[in-house]
Design an enzyme around this catalytic site. Structure first.
Site, PDB file in Angstrom:
ATOM      1  N   GLU A   1       0.826  -1.202   0.000  1.00 11.21           N
ATOM      2  CA  GLU A   1       0.000   0.000   0.000  1.00 11.21           C
ATOM      3  C   GLU A   1       0.862   1.254   0.000  1.00 11.21           C
ATOM      4  OE1 GLU A   1      -3.672   0.357   2.335  1.00 11.21           O
ATOM      5  OE2 GLU A   1      -3.124  -1.567   3.220  1.00 11.21           O
TER       6      GLU A   1
ATOM      7  N   GLY B   1      -8.901   3.073   7.352  1.00 11.07           N
ATOM      8  CA  GLY B   1      -9.744   2.740   8.491  1.00 11.07           C
ATOM      9  C   GLY B   1      -9.099   1.737   9.422  1.00 11.07           C
ATOM     10  N   GLY B   2      -8.355   0.773   8.856  1.00 10.79           N
ATOM     11  CA  GLY B   2      -7.756  -0.273   9.672  1.00 10.79           C
ATOM     12  C   GLY B   2      -6.252  -0.173   9.834  1.00 10.79           C
ATOM     13  N   SER B   3      -5.581   0.550   8.931  1.00 10.82           N
ATOM     14  CA  SER B   3      -4.119   0.640   9.005  1.00 10.82           C
ATOM     15  C   SER B   3      -3.658   2.008   8.528  1.00 10.82           C
ATOM     16  CB  SER B   3      -3.467  -0.456   8.144  1.00 10.82           C
ATOM     17  OG  SER B   3      -3.785  -0.269   6.775  1.00 10.82           O
ATOM     18  N   THR B   4      -2.392   2.316   8.812  1.00 13.05           N
ATOM     19  CA  THR B   4      -1.804   3.577   8.359  1.00 13.05           C
ATOM     20  C   THR B   4      -0.412   3.299   7.825  1.00 13.05           C
ATOM     21  OG1 THR B   4      -1.311   5.867   8.969  1.00 13.05           O
ATOM     22  CG2 THR B   4      -0.820   4.197  10.622  1.00 13.05           C
ATOM     23  N   GLN B   5      -0.019   4.040   6.778  1.00 10.66           N
ATOM     24  CA  GLN B   5       1.262   3.818   6.119  1.00 10.66           C
ATOM     25  C   GLN B   5       2.090   5.097   6.061  1.00 10.66           C
ATOM     26  OE1 GLN B   5      -1.728   2.781   4.371  1.00 10.66           O
ATOM     27  NE2 GLN B   5      -1.469   0.830   5.440  1.00 10.66           N
TER      28      GLN B   5
END
Length: 495
Positions: free
Chosen positions: A240, A270-274
């Site tokens: 991602e 919503g569920g992860s951050t990069q």
């Protein structure tokens, strides 16, 4: 404003990313491509790292956060450089791979334009989005150009249908109807359709995620579009960040430049951050955990990025972590409270197929300081902080960074440049005027406080760090979808 035509160098964007610190020798050739100068006024100028922070480890995370995903590619198959092909293969070359074709088409001749399309589904935790890209090749000796993108989103995300996969499949059918209206009928059989799921499905138990993927595969098979091998999968979190970095730097024109001045990207789902950026100092790579780097070749240049995806730290998952709800038992009768929410607020929240009762604290206190304390406990000790982000780097921030900034009036619908301190200032205003902003979104105080804490205490940005908030660049969505589409076109050998 007229959107400038974006040069699509698809055949240059091919190959494999490597998370191992190993170079490989690539073909030595000078690629020929049409250069178009884009208006890019941001640079990623990063100082040397002297004392990078040690790797942070996460503890106490419920097991549901890390189910074994289906067999997927560990890293994108994009960006392996190949020698220039000055005479593109005719459509009959695609015929060999696309079983939907019934007859080979005439070879592509000079002076004749050829149009082709790509359909990419982004199955996120809060919604499913369809990106329909139109490409034009005007001459066989020139590269195709990205003409435009059709984008549409639908809520909720696929993960909400973990116990009803058939209904999840119906949401894909709805979006495919849009694709059929956008792509000319004569192009359906050779237009690839691909779905990549992100954190929403990564957070599900493996059997439930697989049931949803199987349903989507069946929906694709019954469609009139071309369904390539492995067209439905769960994407590795690192993919991602890297593919979003490629998309943004491609759209801003940085990948055409020989200066290697690029912008970093911050994606908050919503569920992860990069977080992904190109370090200026080798020490950043040397001191990063092994899984926090990715190496690839692009435009005959080798790039080694700092990149990582934090599962369970997307905006919605973070809300539930702040409330102490994610992974808890007794969901039928427990009510999870927070001083980040309006005192009279009470609601049921569904995430990853589970429903939680949440509320404010009717007889208690609410406000920024108390909220920050709650959020800080969710972030503390989890994030690795690369030293270079404390420098003068420029980052593009999108997804929920952009959405919350627009909701609170920090930026307009077209985005804009802000500093990290601006998020902090707006978070204080929102939390201390919760009645006013709660009518817009009862989670605004919690979300803005989380973003502030994430940027400062998570990633370690200085308050003066500049962020460019954007939903689109050159009228194309800022997401990993375009980069992923490049990858699949490479597999089709479209030149």
């Amino acid at each position: 404003m007229t959107t400038p035509t974006i040069i699509l160098t698809v055949w240059l964007l091919a190959g494999s990313l490597f998370t191992e610190a190993t170079y490989y020798r690539h073909h030595r050739y000078v690629p020929h491509y049409r250069y178009r100068e884009h208006s890019a006024n941001t640079e990623n100028l990063l100082p040397d790292a002297s004392n990078p922070a040690p790797e942070a480890t996460r503890s106490g995370v419920p097991e549901v956060f890390h189910p074994a995903p289906p067999v997927i590619h560990q890293i994108p198959e994009a960006f392996h450089p190949v020698p220039e092909v000055v005479h593109p293969a005719p459509d009959s070359h695609l015929l060999h791979q696309m079983h939907h074709h019934t007859a080979a088409e005439a070879p592509f001749s000079p002076g004749q334009s050829r149009v082709f399309y790509g359909i990419m589904f982004d199955a996120g935790s809060t919604g499913t989005r369809i990106h329909i890209y139109k490409f034009i090749q005007k001459d066989p000796v020139e590269l195709p150009v990205l003409d435009n993108e059709m984008f549409h989103a639908i809520k909720p995300g696929l993960s909400e249908y973990k116990d009803k996969p058939e209904e999840g499949g119906n949401t894909i059918r709805q979006l495919l109807k849009i694709a059929k209206k956008t792509v000319p009928e004569e192009e359906w059989k050779r237009t690839p359709v691909v779905l990549k799921a992100t954190a929403g499905l990564r957070l599900l138990p493996e059997e439930k995620a697989n049931a949803l993927l199987k349903e989507v595969q069946e929906v694709f098979e019954e469609s009139p579009f071309y369904v390539p091998n492995e067209s439905v999968s769960i994407m590795n979190g690192a993919n991602e960040g890297v593919l979003a970095w490629v998309t943004v730097n491609f759209l801003t024109g940085h990948l055409y430049s020989n200066t290697r001045r690029t912008v970093g990207i911050l994606d908050l789902g919503g569920g992860s951050t990069q977080i992904t950026f190109l370090p200026k100092s080798k020490k950043t790579i040397e001191n990063a955990p092994p899984t926090f780097t990715a190496r690839f070749n692009l435009f005959n240049n080798t790039y080694e990025l700092y990149t990582h995806s934090y599962l369970g730290n997307g905006i919605v998952a973070a809300r539930l972590m702040t409330l102490g709800a994610l992974g808890a038992d007794g969901l039928d009768w427990k009510v999870f409270t927070s001083s980040c929410l309006p005192k009279k607020f009470r609601e049921e929240v569904t995430f990853a197929g589970s429903t939680y009762k949440v509320s404010g604290i009717p007889g208690g206190y609410a406000g920024y300081k108390l909220c920050y304390y709650e959020v800080q406990r969710v972030i503390k000790g989890i994030f690795h902080q690369p030293y270079e982000v404390k420098g003068s780097s420029i980052f593009y921030a999108f997804s929920h960074y952009f959405d919350r900034a627009v909701e609170t009036g920090l930026v307009g619908n077209r985005g804009g440049a802000v500093e990290v301190r601006d998020f902090k200032k707006k978070a204080k205003e929102v939390c201390n005027k919760m009645t006013k902003y709660g009518a817009i979104n009862p989670f605004l105080c919690m979300d803005m406080t989380y973003i502030t804490c994430l940027l400062k205490e998570g990633f370690g940005f200085k308050e003066s760090t500049m962020l460019q908030l954007a939903k689109k660049v050159n009228n194309v969505e800022t997401s990993w979808a375009l980069g992923a589409t490049f990858d699949f076109f490479r597999n089709f050998n479209i030149h």
